[in-house]
Design an enzyme around this catalytic site. Sequence first.
Site, PDB file in Angstrom:
ATOM      1  N   TYR A 141     -25.637 -29.390-191.438  1.00  0.00           N
ATOM      2  CA  TYR A 141     -26.046 -29.865-190.262  1.00  0.00           C
ATOM      3  C   TYR A 141     -23.988 -29.006-189.790  1.00  0.00           C
ATOM      4  CZ  TYR A 141     -28.698 -32.822-186.938  1.00  0.00           C
ATOM      5  OH  TYR A 141     -29.187 -32.680-186.201  1.00  0.00           O
ATOM      6  N   ARG A 201     -37.202 -15.955-184.103  1.00  0.00           N
ATOM      7  CA  ARG A 201     -37.125 -16.706-182.814  1.00  0.00           C
ATOM      8  C   ARG A 201     -35.778 -17.315-182.738  1.00  0.00           C
ATOM      9  NH1 ARG A 201     -42.382 -16.243-182.089  1.00  0.00           N
ATOM     10  NH2 ARG A 201     -41.717 -17.269-179.962  1.00  0.00           N
ATOM     11  N   ASP A 205     -31.417 -13.315-166.830  1.00  0.00           N
ATOM     12  CA  ASP A 205     -32.662 -13.573-168.298  1.00  0.00           C
ATOM     13  C   ASP A 205     -33.576 -12.659-168.768  1.00  0.00           C
ATOM     14  OD1 ASP A 205     -34.315 -14.811-170.078  1.00  0.00           O
ATOM     15  OD2 ASP A 205     -35.223 -16.394-169.042  1.00  0.00           O
ATOM     16  N   GLU A 225     -23.448 -29.814-185.645  1.00  0.00           N
ATOM     17  CA  GLU A 225     -23.058 -29.338-184.557  1.00  0.00           C
ATOM     18  C   GLU A 225     -21.243 -29.579-184.181  1.00  0.00           C
ATOM     19  OE1 GLU A 225     -23.367 -33.639-182.583  1.00  0.00           O
ATOM     20  OE2 GLU A 225     -25.494 -33.472-183.650  1.00  0.00           O
ATOM     21  N   THR A 270     -34.015 -14.813-175.175  1.00  0.00           N
ATOM     22  CA  THR A 270     -33.929 -14.393-176.662  1.00  0.00           C
ATOM     23  C   THR A 270     -34.116 -13.559-177.271  1.00  0.00           C
ATOM     24  OG1 THR A 270     -35.720 -13.002-176.248  1.00  0.00           O
ATOM     25  CG2 THR A 270     -36.454 -15.660-175.846  1.00  0.00           C
ATOM     26  N   LYS A 328     -37.798 -10.546-179.028  1.00  0.00           N
ATOM     27  CA  LYS A 328     -38.854 -10.256-177.958  1.00  0.00           C
ATOM     28  C   LYS A 328     -38.463  -9.117-178.706  1.00  0.00           C
ATOM     29  CE  LYS A 328     -39.923 -13.997-174.986  1.00  0.00           C
ATOM     30  NZ  LYS A 328     -39.622 -14.662-173.820  1.00  0.00           N
TER      31      LYS A 328
HETATM   32  C1  LIG Z   1     -40.003 -16.201-172.837  1.00  0.00           C
HETATM   33  C2  LIG Z   1     -38.915 -16.036-172.237  1.00  0.00           C
HETATM   34  C3  LIG Z   1     -38.840 -17.635-172.436  1.00  0.00           C
HETATM   35  C4  LIG Z   1     -38.638 -18.290-173.316  1.00  0.00           C
HETATM   36  O1  LIG Z   1     -39.010 -18.038-174.185  1.00  0.00           O
HETATM   37  P1  LIG Z   1     -38.869 -19.693-175.508  1.00  0.00           P
HETATM   38  O2  LIG Z   1     -37.270 -19.127-176.804  1.00  0.00           O
HETATM   39  O3  LIG Z   1     -40.158 -19.368-175.783  1.00  0.00           O
HETATM   40  O4  LIG Z   1     -38.173 -20.086-175.086  1.00  0.00           O
HETATM   41  C5  LIG Z   1     -36.859 -17.237-170.947  1.00  0.00           C
HETATM   42  N1  LIG Z   1     -36.883 -16.875-170.918  1.00  0.00           N
HETATM   43  C6  LIG Z   1     -38.215 -15.478-170.510  1.00  0.00           C
HETATM   44  C7  LIG Z   1     -37.592 -14.533-168.922  1.00  0.00           C
HETATM   45  C8  LIG Z   1     -38.791 -15.022-170.720  1.00  0.00           C
HETATM   46  O5  LIG Z   1     -40.146 -13.636-170.662  1.00  0.00           O
END
Ligand SMILES: *Cc1c(COP(=O)(O)O)cnc(C)c1O
Length: 477
Positions: free
Chosen positions: A64, A279, A241, A66, A270, A273
Amino acid sequence: MSDLSASEIYQSILTTIDAVEPRIAEATRAELADQRSSLKLIASENYASLAVLLTMGTWFSDKYAEGTVGHRFYAGCQNVDTVESVAAEHARELFGAEYAYVQPHSGIDANLTAFWAILANKVETPALAEFGAKNVNELIETDWETLRHRFGDQRLLGMSLDAGGHLTHGFRPNISGKMFHQNSYGTDPETQLLDYDALAAQAREFKPLIIVAGYSAYPRRVNFAKVREIADEVGATLMVDMAHFAGLVAGKVFTGDEDPVPHADVVTTTTHKSLRGPRGGLVLATKEFASDVDRGCPMVLGGPLAHVMAAKAVALAEARQQSFRDYAQRVADNAKSLAEGFLSRGADLITGGTDNHLVLLDVSKYGITGRQAESALLDAGVVTNRNSVPQDPNGAWYTSGVRLGTPALTSRGFGAAEFDRVAELIVEVLRNTQPTATSQGTPSKAKYTLTAGVAERAKSASSELLAAHPLYPGLEL
Ligand SMILES: *Cc1c(COP(=O)(O)O)cnc(C)c1O
């Protein structure tokens, strides 16, 4: 790592799991077999390195921690501090960011962290000064209701879902569409491209606290310098994002105006991807927002996943190598080949092509829905996901599109010729998919038939491509 040791390591891992719950060992073996034998074109997926995968399987999971580096609510966090510092250092240096926060467990968590940080910086802090309070506790005694209403009265402008935005950019059913007064910008109905003048006009009218740029299903690059100008003009905070295209930023395919980091106040992503890590998520910010972003845990996040932060550090170290830049360039080049492969066979692509890692195929001309296309392609061993197209006549469930991305198969070593072949076999499947008639005689939006032999032919063509580019070569279970 030699291939022999990878095989030995995974055999030992599976034997250990097998002794406790054999069904999980079996599912783990089956998942590798499935990932190896399908053409993975899901634009948000990838294959992480064995170094990244192995880093997640350690005792860091048991700790842990935090808080933040050096300021933990638990004792004995010195090794987690090392992990988090190294991951953050790689993130800052890779992206050229002033500050990096590597705790978010996913992209959505990174966005929540960013929203709260911006609210804290732009609403709470000014209110404390205005009410002469030193901290929130003092305000709770006096003007809490005023502050609470102010928090609930802020505006967010993000890209609409059907233009390629994400649920968390203000989509009404998502919490982001409930915690903010929300408005969304789309794309030009003719060109299907982002219209910066229309966005500017909308921002002037709506005066948002936050403009969110970034997307999940828009096949083009964004000029973040232009969005920054718009944000400055209306006094908004710019949040980008980059969950989908972080790998192209890391790999220096997107530079200058297309690199969000020098232009945005806060950047979220993320890590799993196109960035090809574990992840998870992360937040990059200017110094101004650093201490507010640091409040992510326990404000909106549960305790940090130290084993995943360790894997983020490994993945970010990989992404700083020349080989990752080469990979990122191939991801973009391959998307071009895939798009050209479709266009040369008469397929319709949203915006007429791509200049990032994904294409959005409009399947209407084959007389089927996105859902039917997705299922028929799966029958043929091609894994994709259906996706709305702008002003989709079939709605968000059936849709009229299929989204396809190149990051995963590029990791397996696919090049331009292979992606052209992929386009060819996808078009062949779609041309041979017919909707089934419903009992009223209208075409079903879900049921379909595939011309006999087509799925089998596509499967054997894809098996050949996959066999030439093995996933985790030498790893035998
Ligand atoms: C995939 C994605 C997310 C969410 O990601 P998670 O790891 O599934 O929570 C947020 N914003 C955009 C633009 C995404 O493509």
